[in-house]
Design a protein around this motif. Structure first.
Motif, PDB file in Angstrom:
ATOM      1  N   ASP A   1     -29.115   1.707  80.358  1.00  0.00           N
ATOM      2  CA  ASP A   1     -29.590   2.276  81.472  1.00  0.00           C
ATOM      3  C   ASP A   1     -28.526   2.399  82.590  1.00  0.00           C
ATOM      4  O   ASP A   1     -28.252   1.016  83.160  1.00  0.00           O
ATOM      5  CB  ASP A   1     -30.879   1.676  81.866  1.00  0.00           C
ATOM      6  N   ASP A   2     -28.039   3.291  83.051  1.00  0.00           N
ATOM      7  CA  ASP A   2     -27.132   3.420  84.013  1.00  0.00           C
ATOM      8  C   ASP A   2     -25.808   2.756  83.791  1.00  0.00           C
ATOM      9  O   ASP A   2     -24.984   2.189  84.722  1.00  0.00           O
ATOM     10  CB  ASP A   2     -27.569   2.818  85.542  1.00  0.00           C
ATOM     11  N   CYS A  56     -32.864   8.700  85.655  1.00  0.00           N
ATOM     12  CA  CYS A  56     -33.437   8.058  84.282  1.00  0.00           C
ATOM     13  C   CYS A  56     -34.502   9.261  83.295  1.00  0.00           C
ATOM     14  O   CYS A  56     -33.843   9.320  82.433  1.00  0.00           O
ATOM     15  CB  CYS A  56     -34.193   6.757  84.379  1.00  0.00           C
ATOM     16  N   HIS A  97     -29.390  -1.579  85.005  1.00  0.00           N
ATOM     17  CA  HIS A  97     -30.091  -0.778  86.051  1.00  0.00           C
ATOM     18  C   HIS A  97     -30.300  -1.801  87.051  1.00  0.00           C
ATOM     19  O   HIS A  97     -30.451  -3.064  87.174  1.00  0.00           O
ATOM     20  CB  HIS A  97     -31.493  -0.468  85.473  1.00  0.00           C
ATOM     21  N   ASP A 125     -27.980   6.772  79.800  1.00  0.00           N
ATOM     22  CA  ASP A 125     -28.870   8.115  80.182  1.00  0.00           C
ATOM     23  C   ASP A 125     -27.855   8.697  81.147  1.00  0.00           C
ATOM     24  O   ASP A 125     -28.108  10.091  81.532  1.00  0.00           O
ATOM     25  CB  ASP A 125     -30.254   7.650  80.584  1.00  0.00           C
ATOM     26  N   GLN A 126     -27.288   8.085  81.890  1.00  0.00           N
ATOM     27  CA  GLN A 126     -26.164   8.925  82.781  1.00  0.00           C
ATOM     28  C   GLN A 126     -25.143   7.737  83.274  1.00  0.00           C
ATOM     29  O   GLN A 126     -25.173   6.637  82.613  1.00  0.00           O
ATOM     30  CB  GLN A 126     -26.784   9.162  84.248  1.00  0.00           C
ATOM     31  N   LYS A 159     -26.867   6.857  91.107  1.00  0.00           N
ATOM     32  CA  LYS A 159     -26.360   8.108  90.452  1.00  0.00           C
ATOM     33  C   LYS A 159     -26.556   9.387  91.115  1.00  0.00           C
ATOM     34  O   LYS A 159     -25.981   9.675  92.076  1.00  0.00           O
ATOM     35  CB  LYS A 159     -26.957   7.883  89.237  1.00  0.00           C
TER      36      LYS A 159
HETATM   37 CA    CA Z   1     -30.725   5.602  83.937  1.00  0.00          CA
END
Ligand code: CA
Length: 503
Positions: A45-46, A85, A205, A339-340, A352
């Motif tokens: 995540d992130d 997300c 995250h 996810d990014q 983000k």
């Molecule tokens: Ca994310």
């Protein structure tokens, strides 16, 4: 010549194309030699690409992910289509952009009745499991087993939603998830049914709470600052100056670990205090301001972020080790992605959302021994919407007819596909909370990027070859008029292709 049961060696010797040509869905009790791979899908995540050693970070502690890349393919130019997300996760699951799957922002609820790759793999005979962050509000669909964090989840002693209700597990989230994943693998015993295991971390995250094993990393060190930490946003639209995601002004005391420790056990609290207390005391005695305080915030932030990353890396290492110990390393495709991306101080930011490279881009690594050539670096433009068609193809599962992505299978094989995309579509919607980032959309090619901020009636254009840090907006420059016209045309073509029409 062939019986119904192939030897594993024979299966591996086949080219992937040949495998796929005969990849009719197998029955649920498919035996040894099933040419379809098991799939371990690890979603961080992130996790920004610039926070992995194999993507060039001089400071990230990612030996296991670096090894995964050495043993597989690393996509240098992998991107999301909406850099937050829930929308990005929904695109990974469905293979379509936000305006099609409906999760345009983090407030939206995912309609779990729409086709997803886990559902397709489940139907095609895969044993499917999900552990960790889901973040789509509706209950997961397509998984035989699932245990997910409510919303964002917690780093310490996380609570989970399960089909049977809520459970809380003592420990650090990254390690708890890994334990759950390995317990699930163990419990499958000698089952020959192919599996899909989704391990979806909360880390790294916000609020970047490191695990007890990683708290000692980077103590007493100084992490180099990005060149653009003090970006003044000259030449950009007004959007960049209006955001509320700056390292200078928008990190909370909670983010910066200036409050009480998060762990609950005495030992973990001691590790926490050893990491933060002395520095916090010094800051209280000698308060900093201006750029000095920004630099202090940056050090605190980046070290915690990288500690969380190191925890995720250790988790990947444990899973790789388990696969090796159980003879499954060769029959299992391991995919690692985020996810990014994320800003690690670039342009003065955390978070983000933006179409700027640090948030748009993500790490994507795939290892399948014997099929993917080790150590390859792929330069094609690939996107989150490509994951579902790829995994469906590998599993011999029917792909959603709506799919807007393209299967990465030729790229995994090292073949040059005909007519691979030459541009990507992006659209960000969430406004104004939580970070006052203007809605925008745009197009990225291999060379350049055009961004449109409709509420501001503003454009930004960057020549990524000459200006990879995106510091010189060329949108109004006469010498870039040709490039801008070319990208505007491409943007409209993509909008027509995908059925989206903001102006
Ligand atoms: Ca994310």
């Amino acid at each position: 010549m062939m019986s119904g049961v192939q030897s594993p060696t024979f299966a591996l010797a086949l080219s992937l194309s040949a495998l796929l040509a005969c990849a009719a869905p197998a029955p649920r009790d498919a035996r040894v030699g099933n040419p379809r791979p098991n799939i371990v899908f690890v979603l961080a995540d992130d996790h920004a690409a610039q926070a992995l050693g194999c993507y060039g970070s001089p400071v990230a502690h990612t030996p296991n992910l670096d090894r995964l890349a050495r043993e597989g393919v690393r996509f240098e130019r992998a991107f999301c289509g909406n850099a937050i997300c829930a929308p990005s996760r929904a695109s990974i699951l469905t293979g379509v952009h936000s305006h099609v799957h409906g999760v345009i922002d983090n407030a939206a609820t995912f309609d779990g009745s729409q086709p997803t790759f886990p559902q397709a793999l489940d139907r095609a005979g895969y044993d499917t499991a999900l552990f960790g962050k889901w973040h789509l509000k509706s209950a997961p669909t397509g998984f035989d087993t699932w245990q997910v964090f409510p919303d964002q989840g917690e780093y310490y002693d996380p609570t989970f939603d399960t089909p049977q209700g809520k459970v809380q597990v003592r420990g650090y989230a990254t390690e708890v998830l890994t334990d759950l994943a390995l317990e699930w693998l163990e419990a499958r015993g000698t089952s020959q049914q192919p599996f899909l295991l989704c391990v979806q971390h909360k880390a790294p995250h916000r609020s970047w709470e490191p695990g007890p094993r990683e708290l000692a990393l980077y103590r007493g060190e100084r992490v180099p600052k990005p060149e653009t930490l003090f970006d003044d946003y000259a030449s950009r639209s007004s959007a960049a100056g209006e955001q509320q995601m700056s390292i200078a002004r928008h990190l909370t005391e909670f983010d910066l670990k200036l409050g009480p420790p998060r762990p609950k056990t005495e030992q973990d609290i001691a590790a926490w205090r050893a990491t933060y207390d002395a520095e916090n005391a010094t800051l209280r005695e000698h308060p900093l301001s201006g750029d000095e305080r920004t630099s202090w915030n940056y050090q605190r932030y980046i070290k915690d972020y990288l500690r969380c990353v190191a925890g995720v890396d250790a988790s990947v290492g444990r899973i790789m080790e388990w696969l090796e110990q159980h003879g499954l390393a060769e029959s299992t495709l391991v995919v690692y992605m985020s996810d990014q991306g994320f800003f690690l101080g670039e342009h003065g930011w955390y978070d983000k959302r933006w179409m700027y490279e640090e948030a748009l881009r993500l790490p994507l690594i795939a290892r399948w021994k014997g099929v993917i050539e080790p150590g390859r670096v792929d330069q094609h433009l690939v996107q989150t919407i490509d994951i579902a068609p790829t995994l469906c193809e590998l599993a011999g599962a029917a792909c959603d007819a709506r799919t807007q992505g393209a299967s990465l299978v030729p790229l995994l094989e090292g073949r040059e596909p005909r007519d691979w995309r030459s541009s990507l579509y992006y659209r960000y919607y969430e406004w104004p909370e939580p970070h006052h980032v203007e809605p925008h959309f745009g197009v990225r090619t291999q060379r350049a990027k055009l961004m449109r901020f409709p509420r501001l009636d503003a454009w930004e254009l960057y020549d990524l070859e000459r200006d990879p840090r995106e510091l010189r907006n060329l949108a109004a420059r006469p010498e870039a008029a040709g490039l801008r016209a070319e990208l505007e045309g491409e943007l409209h073509r993509l909008q027509a292709q995908f059925g989206d029409a903001p102006r």
